[in-house]
Design a protein around this motif. Structure first.
Motif, PDB file in Angstrom:
ATOM      1  N   PHE A 138     -17.286 -33.229  13.776  1.00  0.00           N
ATOM      2  CA  PHE A 138     -17.031 -32.483  12.538  1.00  0.00           C
ATOM      3  C   PHE A 138     -15.140 -32.578  12.181  1.00  0.00           C
ATOM      4  O   PHE A 138     -14.429 -32.562  11.245  1.00  0.00           O
ATOM      5  CB  PHE A 138     -17.452 -31.200  12.575  1.00  0.00           C
ATOM      6  N   VAL A 168     -14.680 -30.161   4.761  1.00  0.00           N
ATOM      7  CA  VAL A 168     -15.480 -30.692   6.154  1.00  0.00           C
ATOM      8  C   VAL A 168     -16.592 -29.361   6.238  1.00  0.00           C
ATOM      9  O   VAL A 168     -18.027 -29.378   5.996  1.00  0.00           O
ATOM     10  CB  VAL A 168     -15.250 -30.524   6.560  1.00  0.00           C
ATOM     11  N   ARG A 169     -16.077 -27.938   4.871  1.00  0.00           N
ATOM     12  CA  ARG A 169     -17.223 -26.593   5.173  1.00  0.00           C
ATOM     13  C   ARG A 169     -18.082 -26.828   4.306  1.00  0.00           C
ATOM     14  O   ARG A 169     -19.036 -26.186   4.288  1.00  0.00           O
ATOM     15  CB  ARG A 169     -16.131 -25.832   5.900  1.00  0.00           C
ATOM     16  N   LEU A 200     -22.148 -38.504  11.259  1.00  0.00           N
ATOM     17  CA  LEU A 200     -23.230 -38.087   9.886  1.00  0.00           C
ATOM     18  C   LEU A 200     -23.673 -38.354   8.901  1.00  0.00           C
ATOM     19  O   LEU A 200     -24.375 -38.100   8.524  1.00  0.00           O
ATOM     20  CB  LEU A 200     -21.567 -36.222  10.735  1.00  0.00           C
ATOM     21  N   LEU A 258     -17.387 -38.058  11.282  1.00  0.00           N
ATOM     22  CA  LEU A 258     -17.957 -37.536   9.968  1.00  0.00           C
ATOM     23  C   LEU A 258     -18.732 -39.208   9.682  1.00  0.00           C
ATOM     24  O   LEU A 258     -20.224 -38.696   8.806  1.00  0.00           O
ATOM     25  CB  LEU A 258     -16.429 -37.740   9.030  1.00  0.00           C
ATOM     26  N   THR A 267     -28.156 -35.019  14.921  1.00  0.00           N
ATOM     27  CA  THR A 267     -26.548 -34.798  14.994  1.00  0.00           C
ATOM     28  C   THR A 267     -26.608 -34.636  16.673  1.00  0.00           C
ATOM     29  O   THR A 267     -25.717 -34.727  17.119  1.00  0.00           O
ATOM     30  CB  THR A 267     -26.438 -33.450  14.064  1.00  0.00           C
ATOM     31  N   ASN A 287     -32.585 -27.577   3.738  1.00  0.00           N
ATOM     32  CA  ASN A 287     -31.414 -28.049   3.313  1.00  0.00           C
ATOM     33  C   ASN A 287     -30.650 -28.528   1.608  1.00  0.00           C
ATOM     34  O   ASN A 287     -31.536 -29.215   1.627  1.00  0.00           O
ATOM     35  CB  ASN A 287     -30.081 -28.549   4.783  1.00  0.00           C
ATOM     36  N   GLU A 294     -23.708 -30.872  19.145  1.00  0.00           N
ATOM     37  CA  GLU A 294     -23.711 -31.743  18.928  1.00  0.00           C
ATOM     38  C   GLU A 294     -22.503 -31.909  19.892  1.00  0.00           C
ATOM     39  O   GLU A 294     -21.099 -30.778  20.127  1.00  0.00           O
ATOM     40  CB  GLU A 294     -22.794 -31.617  17.419  1.00  0.00           C
ATOM     41  N   ARG A 331     -20.599 -29.542   5.581  1.00  0.00           N
ATOM     42  CA  ARG A 331     -21.459 -28.709   6.320  1.00  0.00           C
ATOM     43  C   ARG A 331     -22.440 -27.894   5.703  1.00  0.00           C
ATOM     44  O   ARG A 331     -23.912 -27.838   5.568  1.00  0.00           O
ATOM     45  CB  ARG A 331     -20.480 -28.118   7.307  1.00  0.00           C
ATOM     46  N   LEU A 384     -26.240 -22.465   8.200  1.00  0.00           N
ATOM     47  CA  LEU A 384     -24.578 -21.882   7.956  1.00  0.00           C
ATOM     48  C   LEU A 384     -24.856 -20.581   6.915  1.00  0.00           C
ATOM     49  O   LEU A 384     -24.103 -19.656   6.857  1.00  0.00           O
ATOM     50  CB  LEU A 384     -24.018 -22.999   8.089  1.00  0.00           C
ATOM     51  N   GLN A 421     -26.259 -28.637   6.512  1.00  0.00           N
ATOM     52  CA  GLN A 421     -26.310 -27.866   7.505  1.00  0.00           C
ATOM     53  C   GLN A 421     -26.967 -26.661   7.072  1.00  0.00           C
ATOM     54  O   GLN A 421     -26.458 -25.089   7.540  1.00  0.00           O
ATOM     55  CB  GLN A 421     -25.833 -27.670   8.707  1.00  0.00           C
TER      56      GLN A 421
END
Length: 654
Positions: free
Chosen positions: A287, A422-423, A296, A293, A305, A444, A282, A426, A434, A430
């Protein structure tokens, strides 16, 4: 020159029909919803609207009484049968180059191959002094070159054929060549002192028609003209109609000739042709910036992405001329008004990008700047004022604020726990990448909770955390939000629960809390869940299989296997098999799946914000949901403990 006989030769008419295709007569001379060739389409110029005329053979309102001499004068000199001059919105400076044989065939076709339609012509919407037509005679004297096409002996027959089609009946310069202060094309061919300006790009009706000189390869040019797309882009704006009505019907030999001619022209103002962006991770800032963002959230579902798009449906951004161009007008236009793919024999299904005019000028400026930086290597930012200026010209007044307020990923950066939020986002978008030890299939969270749980009627997270802890009939007890999240891990993702005290679970819960939006327990939340479906409908599995093949297989695979990138990661999720949700997932229930499908699938189907999604009937949705939910999938052994206190739904698989 003598006119064709009244009873035209069938071969002559067929030849004329082909010339009309090359000239794209039907696109300009047919109003939306109107009869072919009957005119009435508004052609917007800097001086006002000009309406195309009726060119059917109706004797009262069309060209039924035209002689060939009168027709030829219109085509070569822009002078109508009654002697008035036409506005150069009609590309007669290009049509002047048409050969005598092609001109006679075109006349024969319009007189004998088109159905007459009685429809009066509309007067132009042009004010004084430009409505004074005597000035057009002066315009012709200054700018019209009505000499026929000249064969260039320095080039072979293929090049000359391509030059003729491009400069003459194809009238490519009418859009792709810049115009002067008097609306004249600054060059009518590649010859002469101004020849370098020919096809070097221009702005037409708030679209930027790209520089065609030495663009791409011959095969890439042919692919775009034949199919509406190539490895760099998909047609947009007026070019969509050109391909739909005209170039897709041209012979392969003629398309190649045009491509050979265009490729031979020296580089235009934009320099050498762009190459596709290399496969990469990406872009920086995806992010960590508001533009990233925003991209995204609102763009990556289709364009991905990595900006690669999705073959046959959604165009790539790397190497895309709208992204690379010095002039961003087409890019701004498409996000404000939307886009539709060209319908061609190769790609008969039309895909739609919705208008994103619900986003603010600054939001769109941030997103487009990110796109042009990430995939165009550009350093110049698009500003909110640029967006606002074009919005004022091309967007109608909004219908009003929607009931459902879409949360904005970009606003997470304004929060003190932005890194954690943000985590959490994500982990939703994802999940497989992750948390590979917790996800046992290829899904996901966002496979079912679209755009990270921000889409109405796609199981959004808005207000959801306010509803926990709460009693869950399937579990037969009160559960926490973390328990509910883990239910998805073990069912929808056929995996393992995430420790409730882990940093990642806390990030996911924080992300849900960020979308609480002031709601409280038992509040009515607009857009919650997947919407309603008529659960009295009985499914037709045979019809469901047909719906799946026509509406779902292009993204989810002919056998429900999903689609993958070169590295094996999922683009669009599998709907059955061991890489899909297991039998204990909520989506395995027929009517839950049907409601989701009705409101959210397929994407790219019409102009609905944010994914142009939904549109199937209740019956279609029930049928296709019954088809894919009854396909083989992983078992869920703990299912024996579900609904211990009763309340089992009638569409449960077990």
């Amino acid at each position: 020159m003598a006119a064709p006989a009244r009873t035209a030769d069938a071969d002559l008419v067929a030849h004329g029909a082909y010339v009309a295709r090359v000239g794209d007569c039907v696109a300009c001379h047919t109003a939306p919803g109107g009869k072919p060739m009957a005119g009435g389409l508004a052609l917007n110029t800097p001086f006002g609207a000009v309406y195309s005329t009726n060119i059917t053979p109706d004797e009262a309102t069309g060209i039924g009484r035209y002689t060939f001499a009168a027709f030829e004068r219109v085509m070569r000199k822009g002078v109508a049968a009654d002697g008035h001059n036409l506005y150069p919105a009609m590309p007669y400076p290009s049509y002047a180059k048409i050969t005598d044989d092609d001109m006679q065939a075109l006349f024969a076709y319009l007189k004998h191959g088109v159905q007459p339609v009685r429809q009066a012509n509309r007067a132009p919407g042009i004010g004084w002094p430009f409505n004074m037509r005597w000035g057009l005679a002066l315009w012709n004297a200054l700018f019209l070159d009505d000499a026929p096409f000249r064969f260039d002996p320095a080039h072979d027959a293929q090049w000359n054929r391509g030059a003729y089609l491009t400069q003459g009946p194809g009238h490519c310069g009418a859009c792709h060549t810049p115009r002067g202060i008097a609306f004249e094309e600054k060059a009518l061919s590649d010859a002469g002192s101004d020849g370098r300006l020919y096809l070097s790009g221009a702005t037409v009706e708030s679209w930027h028609a790209i520089d065609l000189r030495n663009l791409w390869t011959v095969d890439d040019l042919v692919a775009l003209l034949k199919t509406g797309q190539n490895q760099y882009t998909s047609a947009a704006g007026g070019m969509t109609d050109v391909i739909h009505h005209s170039t897709q019907y041209m012979s392969d030999a003629d398309l190649k000739a045009m491509a050979v001619y265009l490729k031979s022209l020296p580089d235009g103002a934009a320099g050498p042709a762009a190459e596709p962006a290399p496969a990469a991770a990406e872009p920086a800032g995806l992010f960590t910036s508001k533009g990233g963002l925003g991209y995204l959230q609102f763009c990556a579902s289709c364009h991905q992405t990595d900006g690669r798009g999705f073959a046959s449906a959604f165009p790539p951004l790397g190497g895309n001329p709208a992204v690379l161009s010095d002039n961003p007008e087409s890019l701004i236009h498409v996000v404000l008004t939307g886009w539709k793919s060209a319908q061609t024999a190769t790609y008969p299904r039309v895909y739609t990008m919705p208008a994103f005019d619900q986003l603010s000028d600054q939001e769109l400026a941030d997103i487009l700047t990110f796109v042009r930086t990430g995939w165009g290597g550009r350093k110049d930012a698009i500003t909110a004022s640029q967006i606002g200026k074009l919005r004022g010209r091309i967007v109608s007044a909004p219908a009003g604020a929607p009931d459902y307020a879409t949360p904005r990923f970009a606003s997470m950066l304004d929060q003190p726990n932005a890194v954690q939020l943000v985590r959490g986002m994500r982990l939703n978008m994802q999940t497989k990448a992750l948390l590979p030890r917790n996800v046992g299939d290829s899904l996901n969270c966002a496979s079912c909770h679209l755009n990270g749980g921000t889409v109405a009627l796609a199981s959004p997270y808005v207000g959801l955390s306010a509803q926990f802890p709460s009693y869950a009939s399937r579990a037969g007890k009160v559960i926490s939000l973390a328990d509910r999240i883990n239910g998805c891990f073990v069912r929808s993702m056929n995996g393992k629960a995430l420790p409730v005290d882990s940093a990642d679970m806390k990030a996911m819960v924080a992300y849900f809390d960020w979308m609480k939006n002031g709601y409280h327990m038992k509040d009515k939340i607009p857009g919650r869940g997947t919407g309603k479906i008529d659960d009295t409908l009985r499914p037709n599995l045979a019809h469901g299989r047909q719906v799946y093949a026509s509406q779902c297989a292009s993204c989810h695979g002919a056998n429900g296997e999903g689609t993958k990138r070169a590295d094996g990661s999922s683009v669009y999720p599998p709907l059955w098999g061991d890489q899909s949700f297991n039998i204990g997932a909520g989506m395995a229930r027929r009517y839950t799946a049907a409601a989701f499908v009705k409101n959210n699938m397929p994407i790219g189907a019409h102009n609905r914000f944010p994914l142009a999604q939904g549109g199937l009937s209740d019956q279609d949705a029930v049928d296709v949901a019954a088809y894919f939910t009854t396909q083989p999938r992983a078992d869920f052994p703990p299912k024996i403990h579900d609904w211990p206190n009763g309340g089992k739904p009638k569409d449960s698989r077990y």
